[in-house]
Design a protein around this motif. Structure first.
Motif, PDB file in Angstrom:
ATOM      1  N   ASN A  20       0.660  -1.401  -0.359  1.00 42.05           N
ATOM      2  CA  ASN A  20       0.081  -0.184  -0.042  1.00 42.05           C
ATOM      3  C   ASN A  20       0.491   1.604   0.618  1.00 42.05           C
ATOM      4  O   ASN A  20       0.104   2.397  -0.808  1.00 42.05           O
ATOM      5  N   MET A  21       2.126   1.097   0.478  1.00 39.41           N
ATOM      6  CA  MET A  21       3.556   2.622   1.151  1.00 39.41           C
ATOM      7  C   MET A  21       4.260   2.583  -0.733  1.00 39.41           C
ATOM      8  O   MET A  21       4.077   3.848  -0.829  1.00 39.41           O
ATOM      9  N   ILE A  22       3.765   1.522  -1.684  1.00 41.32           N
ATOM     10  CA  ILE A  22       4.383   1.561  -2.782  1.00 41.32           C
ATOM     11  C   ILE A  22       2.704   2.013  -3.852  1.00 41.32           C
ATOM     12  O   ILE A  22       3.454   3.214  -4.528  1.00 41.32           O
ATOM     13  N   THR A  23       1.927   2.017  -3.389  1.00 37.24           N
ATOM     14  CA  THR A  23       1.011   1.891  -4.157  1.00 37.24           C
ATOM     15  C   THR A  23       0.469   3.618  -4.169  1.00 37.24           C
ATOM     16  O   THR A  23       0.509   4.223  -4.636  1.00 37.24           O
ATOM     17  N   ILE A  51       8.155   7.323 -13.487  1.00 35.23           N
ATOM     18  CA  ILE A  51       8.058   6.688 -11.999  1.00 35.23           C
ATOM     19  C   ILE A  51       7.262   5.618 -11.136  1.00 35.23           C
ATOM     20  O   ILE A  51       7.194   4.458 -10.336  1.00 35.23           O
ATOM     21  N   ALA A  52       5.785   6.336 -11.235  1.00 33.46           N
ATOM     22  CA  ALA A  52       4.486   6.129 -11.473  1.00 33.46           C
ATOM     23  C   ALA A  52       3.780   4.434 -11.758  1.00 33.46           C
ATOM     24  O   ALA A  52       4.377   3.802 -11.140  1.00 33.46           O
ATOM     25  N   ALA A  53       4.287   4.408 -12.712  1.00 28.23           N
ATOM     26  CA  ALA A  53       4.151   3.728 -13.689  1.00 28.23           C
ATOM     27  C   ALA A  53       5.466   2.070 -13.260  1.00 28.23           C
ATOM     28  O   ALA A  53       4.979   1.598 -12.976  1.00 28.23           O
ATOM     29  N   LEU A  54       6.605   2.548 -12.593  1.00 28.25           N
ATOM     30  CA  LEU A  54       7.866   1.726 -12.183  1.00 28.25           C
ATOM     31  C   LEU A  54       6.947   0.960 -10.856  1.00 28.25           C
ATOM     32  O   LEU A  54       7.015  -0.063 -10.156  1.00 28.25           O
TER      33      LEU A  54
END
Length: 179
Positions: A20-23, A51-54
């Motif tokens: 969730n933190m990555i999301t 970066i969001a896609a990564l």
């Protein structure tokens, strides 16, 4: 002994919330992309979408690795994706090219965003069978963002049609095998 218990509890909490933190990171970079577009820092906007896609690529992997897949995570991922791959790329292309078309440019931008939202909503209510139905919004947003590098090569009319084609592909019913 208390310190080790506390450390173990903290590590378990971090694992439980890692995906969730990555999301949230995905969503944050999508929001930053929108803000940098509004400030006419288009190169940063493109960088933030990538970066969001990564981050989007890894949130599900982390959730599965730690056994933390949840309905909350699935919904949060969709909310992040509409910002990072729906709104952010659409606003970017609108601001650099489609604004010239006035109301028509706004309409195409809104159609793209609405199609992405529809695609995500449909995905959230379907059972996962190893296939995507329609073009995933992440792919559409990444392609739209990549098209930014062709601004000097393509006319603004290309972007009108490209956004419309991506919108149609997102809401279509063809299937793609998940990789």
């Amino acid at each position: 002994m208390f310190l080790f218990q506390r450390l173990d509890h903290t590590i378990k909490k971090m694992k439980a919330n890692a995906a969730n933190m990555i999301t949230i990171g995905n969503l944050s970079f999508g929001g930053a992309s929108i803000m940098t577009t509004l400030n006419e820092s288009y190169s940063y906007s493109v960088l933030f979408i990538f970066i969001a896609a990564l981050l989007d690529r890894f949130d599900g992997m982390v959730a599965r690795k730690y056994g933390q897949e949840s309905e909350l995570g699935k919904q949060l991922d969709s909310m992040s994706d509409i910002i990072s791959f729906g709104v952010a790329p659409a606003i970017l292309i609108y601001m650099v090219d489609l604004f010239e078309f006035g109301t028509a440019g706004m309409a195409i931008t809104i159609i793209y965003i609405a199609s992405g939202a529809f695609r995500l909503a449909r995905f959230n209510i379907m059972d996962s069978d190893g296939y995507f139905t329609g073009l995933p919004i992440t792919a559409a947003g990444t392609l739209l963002t990549l098209s930014y590098f062709g601004l000097s090569l393509f006319s603004p009319v290309f972007y009108m049609f490209f956004m419309l084609i991506l919108a149609i592909l997102m809401i279509s019913t063809f299937t793609l095998k998940k990789v």
